[in-house]
Design a protein around this motif. Sequence first.
Motif, PDB file in Angstrom:
ATOM      1  N   UNK A 117      16.249  16.352  -2.120  1.00  0.00           N
ATOM      2  CA  UNK A 117      16.611  16.884  -3.436  1.00  0.00           C
ATOM      3  C   UNK A 117      15.441  16.894  -4.393  1.00  0.00           C
ATOM      4  N   UNK A 118      15.766  16.793  -5.697  1.00  0.00           N
ATOM      5  CA  UNK A 118      14.737  16.845  -6.739  1.00  0.00           C
ATOM      6  C   UNK A 118      13.653  15.807  -6.474  1.00  0.00           C
ATOM      7  N   UNK A 119      14.049  14.608  -5.990  1.00  0.00           N
ATOM      8  CA  UNK A 119      13.074  13.556  -5.720  1.00  0.00           C
ATOM      9  C   UNK A 119      12.552  13.606  -4.293  1.00  0.00           C
ATOM     10  N   UNK A 120      13.447  13.626  -3.314  1.00  0.00           N
ATOM     11  CA  UNK A 120      13.069  13.494  -1.900  1.00  0.00           C
ATOM     12  C   UNK A 120      12.150  14.596  -1.408  1.00  0.00           C
ATOM     13  N   UNK A 121      12.421  15.846  -1.820  1.00  0.00           N
ATOM     14  CA  UNK A 121      11.584  16.943  -1.312  1.00  0.00           C
ATOM     15  C   UNK A 121      10.181  16.895  -1.931  1.00  0.00           C
ATOM     16  N   UNK A 122      10.118  16.496  -3.204  1.00  0.00           N
ATOM     17  CA  UNK A 122       8.788  16.347  -3.822  1.00  0.00           C
ATOM     18  C   UNK A 122       7.989  15.273  -3.088  1.00  0.00           C
ATOM     19  N   UNK A 123       8.663  14.166  -2.774  1.00  0.00           N
ATOM     20  CA  UNK A 123       7.984  13.057  -2.099  1.00  0.00           C
ATOM     21  C   UNK A 123       7.498  13.483  -0.710  1.00  0.00           C
ATOM     22  N   UNK A 124       8.382  14.124   0.073  1.00  0.00           N
ATOM     23  CA  UNK A 124       7.997  14.542   1.426  1.00  0.00           C
ATOM     24  C   UNK A 124       6.812  15.507   1.366  1.00  0.00           C
ATOM     25  N   UNK A 125       6.826  16.416   0.386  1.00  0.00           N
ATOM     26  CA  UNK A 125       5.757  17.410   0.278  1.00  0.00           C
ATOM     27  C   UNK A 125       4.424  16.750  -0.079  1.00  0.00           C
ATOM     28  N   UNK A 126       4.464  15.873  -1.088  1.00  0.00           N
ATOM     29  CA  UNK A 126       3.218  15.185  -1.494  1.00  0.00           C
ATOM     30  C   UNK A 126       2.661  14.350  -0.338  1.00  0.00           C
ATOM     31  N   UNK A 127       3.550  13.564   0.298  1.00  0.00           N
ATOM     32  CA  UNK A 127       3.077  12.698   1.383  1.00  0.00           C
ATOM     33  C   UNK A 127       2.539  13.530   2.536  1.00  0.00           C
ATOM     34  N   UNK A 128       3.285  14.598   2.876  1.00  0.00           N
ATOM     35  CA  UNK A 128       2.846  15.458   3.984  1.00  0.00           C
ATOM     36  C   UNK A 128       1.456  16.028   3.704  1.00  0.00           C
TER      37      UNK A 128
ATOM     38  N   UNK B 105      11.852  12.975 -10.477  1.00  0.00           N
ATOM     39  CA  UNK B 105      10.479  13.488 -10.390  1.00  0.00           C
ATOM     40  C   UNK B 105       9.464  12.341 -10.545  1.00  0.00           C
ATOM     41  N   UNK B 106       9.678  11.512 -11.565  1.00  0.00           N
ATOM     42  CA  UNK B 106       8.746  10.389 -11.805  1.00  0.00           C
ATOM     43  C   UNK B 106       8.766   9.412 -10.628  1.00  0.00           C
ATOM     44  N   UNK B 107       9.967   9.135 -10.113  1.00  0.00           N
ATOM     45  CA  UNK B 107      10.063   8.152  -9.029  1.00  0.00           C
ATOM     46  C   UNK B 107       9.437   8.686  -7.743  1.00  0.00           C
ATOM     47  N   UNK B 108       9.544  10.004  -7.525  1.00  0.00           N
ATOM     48  CA  UNK B 108       8.916  10.593  -6.335  1.00  0.00           C
ATOM     49  C   UNK B 108       7.399  10.402  -6.407  1.00  0.00           C
ATOM     50  N   UNK B 109       6.833  10.616  -7.592  1.00  0.00           N
ATOM     51  CA  UNK B 109       5.391  10.442  -7.756  1.00  0.00           C
ATOM     52  C   UNK B 109       5.018   8.966  -7.577  1.00  0.00           C
ATOM     53  N   UNK B 110       5.835   8.090  -8.149  1.00  0.00           N
ATOM     54  CA  UNK B 110       5.561   6.657  -8.035  1.00  0.00           C
ATOM     55  C   UNK B 110       5.618   6.229  -6.566  1.00  0.00           C
ATOM     56  N   UNK B 111       6.650   6.685  -5.864  1.00  0.00           N
ATOM     57  CA  UNK B 111       6.795   6.271  -4.460  1.00  0.00           C
ATOM     58  C   UNK B 111       5.689   6.843  -3.585  1.00  0.00           C
ATOM     59  N   UNK B 112       5.248   8.041  -3.913  1.00  0.00           N
ATOM     60  CA  UNK B 112       4.127   8.615  -3.158  1.00  0.00           C
ATOM     61  C   UNK B 112       2.937   7.648  -3.204  1.00  0.00           C
ATOM     62  N   UNK B 113       2.676   7.130  -4.430  1.00  0.00           N
ATOM     63  CA  UNK B 113       1.537   6.196  -4.589  1.00  0.00           C
ATOM     64  C   UNK B 113       1.817   4.872  -3.892  1.00  0.00           C
ATOM     65  N   UNK B 114       3.067   4.403  -3.971  1.00  0.00           N
ATOM     66  CA  UNK B 114       3.388   3.103  -3.379  1.00  0.00           C
ATOM     67  C   UNK B 114       3.380   3.154  -1.853  1.00  0.00           C
ATOM     68  N   UNK B 115       3.844   4.275  -1.289  1.00  0.00           N
ATOM     69  CA  UNK B 115       3.825   4.384   0.174  1.00  0.00           C
ATOM     70  C   UNK B 115       2.368   4.338   0.651  1.00  0.00           C
ATOM     71  N   UNK B 116       1.498   4.980  -0.088  1.00  0.00           N
ATOM     72  CA  UNK B 116       0.076   4.946   0.294  1.00  0.00           C
ATOM     73  C   UNK B 116      -0.481   3.521   0.183  1.00  0.00           C
ATOM     74  N   UNK B 117      -0.038   2.795  -0.849  1.00  0.00           N
ATOM     75  CA  UNK B 117      -0.486   1.397  -0.991  1.00  0.00           C
ATOM     76  C   UNK B 117       0.062   0.565   0.166  1.00  0.00           C
ATOM     77  N   UNK B 118       1.320   0.833   0.507  1.00  0.00           N
ATOM     78  CA  UNK B 118       1.947   0.087   1.609  1.00  0.00           C
ATOM     79  C   UNK B 118       1.200   0.349   2.924  1.00  0.00           C
ATOM     80  N   UNK B 119       0.819   1.609   3.139  1.00  0.00           N
ATOM     81  CA  UNK B 119       0.073   1.950   4.357  1.00  0.00           C
ATOM     82  C   UNK B 119      -1.292   1.253   4.372  1.00  0.00           C
TER      83      UNK B 119
END
Length: 435
Positions: free
Chosen positions: A16-27, A336-350
């Motif tokens: 959705x509004x959050x999940x697809x933004x996150x998948x796209x950024x991470x991809x 939208x904000x949380x998708x951006x935040x999680x994108x950064x956090x997933x990278x930190x986690x990795x």
Amino acid sequence: MNKAPTRHRIVIVGGGAGGLELATRLGDRVGHAVDITLIDRNRTHVWKPKLHEIAAGSMDLSVHEVDYLAQAHWHRFRYRIGEMTGLDRERRRILVAPSHDADGREITPLREFGYDTLIIGVGSQSNDFRTPGVNVHAMKLESQADARRFHARMVDACIRAHAQAAPLRPEQLKVAIIGAGATGVELAAELQRTTREVLAYGLDRVDPDKDLQVTLIEASDRVLPALPPRLSRVTQEMLAGLGVKVHTGVRVAEVLRDGVRLADGRLLPAELVVWAAGVKAPEFLGNLGLETNDVHQLVVRPTLQTTRDDAIFALGDCAACPWRDGTVPPRAQAAHQQALHLYRQVRRRLAGKPLQEYHYRDFGSLVSIGKFGTVGHMLGGLVGRSFMVEGAFARLMYLSLYKKHELTLHGPAKVALETLSRVIARRTRPLVKLH
Ligand SMILES: Cc1cc2nc3c(=O)[nH]c(=O)nc-3n(C[C@H](O)[C@H](O)[C@H](O)COP(=O)(O)OP(=O)(O)OC[C@H]3O[C@@H](n4cnc5c(N)ncnc54)[C@H](O)[C@@H]3O)c2cc1C
């Protein structure tokens, strides 16, 4: 061919509004190094705040929907269709129900997906508070299918009224919208205009001023109860100017086949009833062994990790994230904000780094009153307090939220080209969709 087992597996449920933004950024950024899988029960994505425009017929769905398979292909993630129904936290696997075509034939079987990081963003649905008749007689605006169904019924109602020889029944061409939050208000204003435009295409035996009526029903004492009272007053005046009837301070006791019964005993005849009051998260979230609240949202810490499992995150409407005395509101800007935040956090986690906390930034709310205006209140970092906005500036701010979503999904070049082609198309196509 099997992938090397060392690749980190990220599974995102809900595009959705959050999940697809996150998948796209991470991809885009880490898709070459990790396995990213997006699971959604639908094949295409439409930004939910656009649903009322599809329902009213003022938006061409095909221009705005994003095909998950194509998006995944272009942005280095995998898309798998299906509805998540279960979770095995010990084995780190999610369960996805079989999917079927319109004739009931199975397309995909029951499946399991393994994860190292799981992000749940399955959104919310309307909360009928167990009001009798809602499930049977009222329509909801939760998905593209709901919006299309409503639109078809609205056009059918106009054609039926035009074709019938007998006088109109009391409920005919009456629309009752229950809930005067942003969704209800926006839908009422949009319908008030588009139904008139549908009739203008030659359905001249119906008199729009006499026969058509859109009514908005709200339990609290003003429209837009979550926003400042001054905004409610302006909005109510605008709606009255458009001819929308507004009933505030009234509760709906029951939805009937041909109308709405109010708690004070009054009956409001209506051919179409839309339930747009309250939201709750999908109920299956309560059966996953994770902590949930009374509206089934997953309770998360400020890092957006669920309270019982560090490897599982939640974002958007289905997450109960602490904010002030309550939780972050279910809004597109939060997703939208949380998708951006999680994108950064997933990278930190990795990278094995500690996670940072998410802080919701409330920029205020904007409500579109169709083509007639946009009102809202902004929370200005510049002036440090809330102020009201109206007119062209408010409209621009309203449109910018969707543009941000499109930019995240497609990048600036494609968005610029598509915006241009929409402007051109608007000059050559009918203003309102008829099917
Ligand atoms: C009509 C309407 C108008 C709105 N207008 C505004 C507005 O003007 N401004 C604003 O800020 N907000 C608005 N909102 C709210 C906003 O749309 C949401 O806050 C936002 O979409 C939440 O994003 P999300 O990613 O959490 O969930 P969603 O965008 O709802 O996406 C959830 C996704 O999860 C998928 N899904 C659900 N269950 C499962 C499952 N079990 N398995 C797999 N996939 C699943 C769904 O198919 C969907 O794609 C509006 C909402 C509606 C309905």
